[in-house]
Design a protein around this motif. Structure first.
Motif, PDB file in Angstrom:
ATOM      1  N   ASN A   5      -7.366   8.939  -0.220  1.00  0.00           N
ATOM      2  CA  ASN A   5      -6.493   8.909  -1.385  1.00  0.00           C
ATOM      3  C   ASN A   5      -7.232   8.186  -2.509  1.00  0.00           C
ATOM      4  OD1 ASN A   5      -4.150  10.136  -0.205  1.00  0.00           O
ATOM      5  ND2 ASN A   5      -3.785   8.216   0.878  1.00  0.00           N
ATOM      6  N   ASN A   6      -6.742   8.317  -3.733  1.00  0.00           N
ATOM      7  CA  ASN A   6      -7.342   7.591  -4.856  1.00  0.00           C
ATOM      8  C   ASN A   6      -7.306   6.089  -4.599  1.00  0.00           C
ATOM      9  OD1 ASN A   6      -7.837   9.817  -6.500  1.00  0.00           O
ATOM     10  ND2 ASN A   6      -5.785   9.750  -7.382  1.00  0.00           N
ATOM     11  N   PRO A   7      -8.345   5.364  -5.012  1.00  0.00           N
ATOM     12  CA  PRO A   7      -8.255   3.909  -4.962  1.00  0.00           C
ATOM     13  C   PRO A   7      -7.180   3.446  -5.945  1.00  0.00           C
ATOM     14  CG  PRO A   7     -10.457   4.622  -5.659  1.00  0.00           C
ATOM     15  CD  PRO A   7      -9.612   5.838  -5.512  1.00  0.00           C
ATOM     16  N   VAL A   8      -6.465   2.393  -5.587  1.00  0.00           N
ATOM     17  CA  VAL A   8      -5.399   1.845  -6.428  1.00  0.00           C
ATOM     18  C   VAL A   8      -5.659   0.356  -6.598  1.00  0.00           C
ATOM     19  CG1 VAL A   8      -2.912   1.457  -6.649  1.00  0.00           C
ATOM     20  CG2 VAL A   8      -3.756   3.580  -5.607  1.00  0.00           C
ATOM     21  N   PHE A   9      -5.492  -0.104  -7.834  1.00  0.00           N
ATOM     22  CA  PHE A   9      -5.628  -1.526  -8.149  1.00  0.00           C
ATOM     23  C   PHE A   9      -4.229  -2.138  -8.189  1.00  0.00           C
ATOM     24  CE2 PHE A   9      -8.947   0.827 -10.457  1.00  0.00           C
ATOM     25  CZ  PHE A   9     -10.067   0.317  -9.817  1.00  0.00           C
ATOM     26  N   VAL A  10      -4.065  -3.289  -7.565  1.00  0.00           N
ATOM     27  CA  VAL A  10      -2.785  -3.992  -7.554  1.00  0.00           C
ATOM     28  C   VAL A  10      -3.021  -5.382  -8.139  1.00  0.00           C
ATOM     29  CG1 VAL A  10      -0.865  -4.842  -6.144  1.00  0.00           C
ATOM     30  CG2 VAL A  10      -2.053  -2.728  -5.491  1.00  0.00           C
ATOM     31  N   ILE A  11      -2.368  -5.649  -9.267  1.00  0.00           N
ATOM     32  CA  ILE A  11      -2.448  -6.960  -9.915  1.00  0.00           C
ATOM     33  C   ILE A  11      -1.119  -7.671  -9.704  1.00  0.00           C
ATOM     34  CG2 ILE A  11      -2.605  -8.194 -12.117  1.00  0.00           C
ATOM     35  CD1 ILE A  11      -4.353  -5.971 -13.167  1.00  0.00           C
TER      36      ILE A  11
ATOM     37  N   ARG B  43       7.733 -13.213 -10.706  1.00  0.00           N
ATOM     38  CA  ARG B  43       6.549 -12.449 -10.298  1.00  0.00           C
ATOM     39  C   ARG B  43       6.438 -11.145 -11.082  1.00  0.00           C
ATOM     40  NH1 ARG B  43       2.950 -14.608  -7.589  1.00  0.00           N
ATOM     41  NH2 ARG B  43       2.489 -12.709  -6.482  1.00  0.00           N
ATOM     42  N   LEU B  44       5.205 -10.840 -11.509  1.00  0.00           N
ATOM     43  CA  LEU B  44       4.873  -9.570 -12.149  1.00  0.00           C
ATOM     44  C   LEU B  44       3.825  -8.886 -11.290  1.00  0.00           C
ATOM     45  CD1 LEU B  44       4.850  -7.499 -14.486  1.00  0.00           C
ATOM     46  CD2 LEU B  44       3.168  -8.975 -15.637  1.00  0.00           C
ATOM     47  N   VAL B  45       4.094  -7.636 -10.909  1.00  0.00           N
ATOM     48  CA  VAL B  45       3.158  -6.848 -10.106  1.00  0.00           C
ATOM     49  C   VAL B  45       2.976  -5.505 -10.799  1.00  0.00           C
ATOM     50  CG1 VAL B  45       2.747  -5.736  -7.874  1.00  0.00           C
ATOM     51  CG2 VAL B  45       3.804  -8.005  -7.961  1.00  0.00           C
ATOM     52  N   MET B  46       1.709  -5.065 -10.880  1.00  0.00           N
ATOM     53  CA  MET B  46       1.370  -3.799 -11.528  1.00  0.00           C
ATOM     54  C   MET B  46       0.395  -3.031 -10.652  1.00  0.00           C
ATOM     55  SD  MET B  46       0.571  -5.402 -15.267  1.00  0.00           S
ATOM     56  CE  MET B  46      -0.060  -6.944 -14.623  1.00  0.00           C
ATOM     57  N   THR B  47       0.490  -1.703 -10.710  1.00  0.00           N
ATOM     58  CA  THR B  47      -0.471  -0.865  -9.995  1.00  0.00           C
ATOM     59  C   THR B  47      -1.097   0.117 -10.974  1.00  0.00           C
ATOM     60  OG1 THR B  47       1.244   0.735  -9.367  1.00  0.00           O
ATOM     61  CG2 THR B  47       0.739  -1.034  -7.790  1.00  0.00           C
ATOM     62  N   PHE B  48      -2.399   0.393 -10.757  1.00  0.00           N
ATOM     63  CA  PHE B  48      -3.147   1.299 -11.625  1.00  0.00           C
ATOM     64  C   PHE B  48      -4.127   2.120 -10.804  1.00  0.00           C
ATOM     65  CE2 PHE B  48      -2.630  -2.769 -13.909  1.00  0.00           C
ATOM     66  CZ  PHE B  48      -1.796  -2.359 -14.933  1.00  0.00           C
ATOM     67  N   ILE B  49      -4.411   3.324 -11.297  1.00  0.00           N
ATOM     68  CA  ILE B  49      -5.521   4.082 -10.725  1.00  0.00           C
ATOM     69  C   ILE B  49      -6.675   4.155 -11.721  1.00  0.00           C
ATOM     70  CG2 ILE B  49      -4.127   5.414  -9.095  1.00  0.00           C
ATOM     71  CD1 ILE B  49      -4.306   7.791 -11.037  1.00  0.00           C
TER      72      ILE B  49
ATOM     73  N   ASP C 273      13.764 -12.015 -11.635  1.00  0.00           N
ATOM     74  CA  ASP C 273      12.878 -12.855 -10.829  1.00  0.00           C
ATOM     75  C   ASP C 273      11.576 -12.125 -10.525  1.00  0.00           C
ATOM     76  OD1 ASP C 273      14.866 -15.045 -10.287  1.00  0.00           O
ATOM     77  OD2 ASP C 273      15.933 -13.333  -9.434  1.00  0.00           O
ATOM     78  N   ALA C 274      11.582 -10.792 -10.713  1.00  0.00           N
ATOM     79  CA  ALA C 274      10.397  -9.987 -10.422  1.00  0.00           C
ATOM     80  C   ALA C 274      10.437  -8.707 -11.246  1.00  0.00           C
ATOM     81  CB  ALA C 274      10.342  -9.647  -8.931  1.00  0.00           C
ATOM     82  N   VAL C 275       9.246  -8.276 -11.687  1.00  0.00           N
ATOM     83  CA  VAL C 275       9.094  -7.020 -12.422  1.00  0.00           C
ATOM     84  C   VAL C 275       7.918  -6.271 -11.816  1.00  0.00           C
ATOM     85  CG1 VAL C 275       8.552  -5.945 -14.641  1.00  0.00           C
ATOM     86  CG2 VAL C 275      10.011  -7.974 -14.585  1.00  0.00           C
ATOM     87  N   PHE C 276       8.114  -4.963 -11.631  1.00  0.00           N
ATOM     88  CA  PHE C 276       7.053  -4.089 -11.155  1.00  0.00           C
ATOM     89  C   PHE C 276       6.776  -3.048 -12.225  1.00  0.00           C
ATOM     90  CE2 PHE C 276       5.813  -0.084  -8.983  1.00  0.00           C
ATOM     91  CZ  PHE C 276       4.605  -0.504  -8.447  1.00  0.00           C
ATOM     92  N   ILE C 277       5.514  -2.891 -12.607  1.00  0.00           N
ATOM     93  CA  ILE C 277       5.117  -1.844 -13.543  1.00  0.00           C
ATOM     94  C   ILE C 277       4.336  -0.798 -12.756  1.00  0.00           C
ATOM     95  CG2 ILE C 277       3.811  -1.249 -15.611  1.00  0.00           C
ATOM     96  CD1 ILE C 277       4.190  -4.115 -16.592  1.00  0.00           C
ATOM     97  N   GLY C 278       4.969   0.357 -12.558  1.00  0.00           N
ATOM     98  CA  GLY C 278       4.329   1.455 -11.851  1.00  0.00           C
ATOM     99  C   GLY C 278       3.746   2.485 -12.798  1.00  0.00           C
TER     100      GLY C 278
END
Length: 192
Positions: free
Chosen positions: A174-180, A126-132, A99-104
């Motif tokens: 801290n580093n900025p992080v993008f959350v999609i 839901r798909l959620v990803m984080t990137f620096i 039902d949900a996937v997180f890509i770290g």
């Protein structure tokens, strides 16, 4: 959960508390039965998800041997039997849709991971990803524009923490992080 509660390793990444809070909110796990955490690292996302949702089945995928040890140690430390640790490099075979996937972490295979993650999701999942890295952000947004997703959202978080310096204090950035975040389209979404 405070970051200090987790066992940590020098070269094992961890999704930090403010980013984790937003990611977990976007994953909407309160109505999920299965959650996949790709690049689980120390397990901070999986563990907090497991503690907040004890009936949730969680598959944590990790390839780094040092991270696998920390992930298992943290899983035992927080008594999270609903987390199954899968050693390997995603995409891997997972017999059950989520039902949900997180890509770290993408390990350099970002577009392939996005496609695989969407294939692992039930419609509406839901798909959620984080990137620096801005390059990963750009690649993900460009790729998602061609995928069958809806409710696409992106936020940049910049968090600073009050830190002692001599006799005073300052906010250490801290580093900025993008959350999609996005949802996989339902089968009839194009007919509405």
């Amino acid at each position: 959960m405070k970051d200090e509660l987790f066992l940590r390793g020098e070269k094992v990444p961890m999704t930090k508390e403010p980013i984790r809070a937003l990611a977990l909110s976007r994953l909407a796990l309160h109505r999920a039965t299965h959650f996949i955490d790709i690049g689980a690292g120390t397990g901070s996302v999986s563990i907090e998800a497991a503690l907040l949702n004890p009936s949730l089945a969680i598959t944590a995928v990790e390839r780094n041997p040092a991270a696998l040890r920390l992930l298992e140690d943290n899983r035992l430390r927080f008594d999270c039997p609903n987390i199954t640790i899968l050693e390997g490099v995603a995409p891997v075979s997972i017999p059950r849709l989520a039902d949900a996937v997180f890509i770290g972490g993408s390990g350099g295979n970002l577009t392939q991971l996005i496609d695989w993650s969407l294939a692992q999701l039930h419609p509406g999942g839901r798909l959620v990803m984080t990137f620096i890295l801005q390059e990963n952000l750009s690649a993900a947004l460009t790729h998602l524009a061609a995928c069958r997703v809806r409710a696409l959202d992106c936020q940049q978080l910049q968090v600073s923490t009050l830190t002692a310096l001599g006799t005073g204090h300052y906010f250490k950035p801290n580093n900025p992080v993008f959350v999609i975040s996005c949802e996989k389209e339902t089968s009839d979404a194009r007919h509405n």
